[in-house]
Scaffold this motif. Structure first.
Motif: not given
Length: 97
Positions: A56, A63, A67, A70
């Motif tokens: 990424f 962000d 992330l 996750t």
């Protein structure tokens, strides 16, 4: 070693203090899965090398929070402790996908 419960908060705190060009190498206790976060001048690159292999690029802090949540569920589902290393970008051993 950090507790998985404080993974996101500890990681973001360490990233603030990290020098540009350095990486945080976060691994499971067994060292079989890892997430490498590279600090750029303003943003971050994240390399996932575990159950899935993804990268990424140019993520902002907002962000990163999403992330990391996750990645925590996907890469460290049963881990209680995580190993954290600070390494140079060339030492991180990540592969660009």
């Amino acid at each position: 070693m950090i507790n998985k419960d404080s993974f996101i908060a500890d990681t973001l705190k360490r990233l603030e203090k990290l020098e540009v060009g350095k990486c945080l190498d976060i691994r499971t206790f067994k060292k079989d899965r890892k997430v490498v976060i590279e600090k750029l001048a303003v943003n971050y690159n994240v390399y996932e090398e575990g159950f899935e292999k993804q990268s990424f690029m140019n993520l902002e802090v907002q962000d990163m929070k999403k992330l990391l949540k996750t990645l925590e569920r996907r890469e460290f589902p049963r881990s209680n402790k995580l190993r954290v290393y600070v390494v140079d970008a060339k030492e991180a051993g990540h592969v660009t996908y």
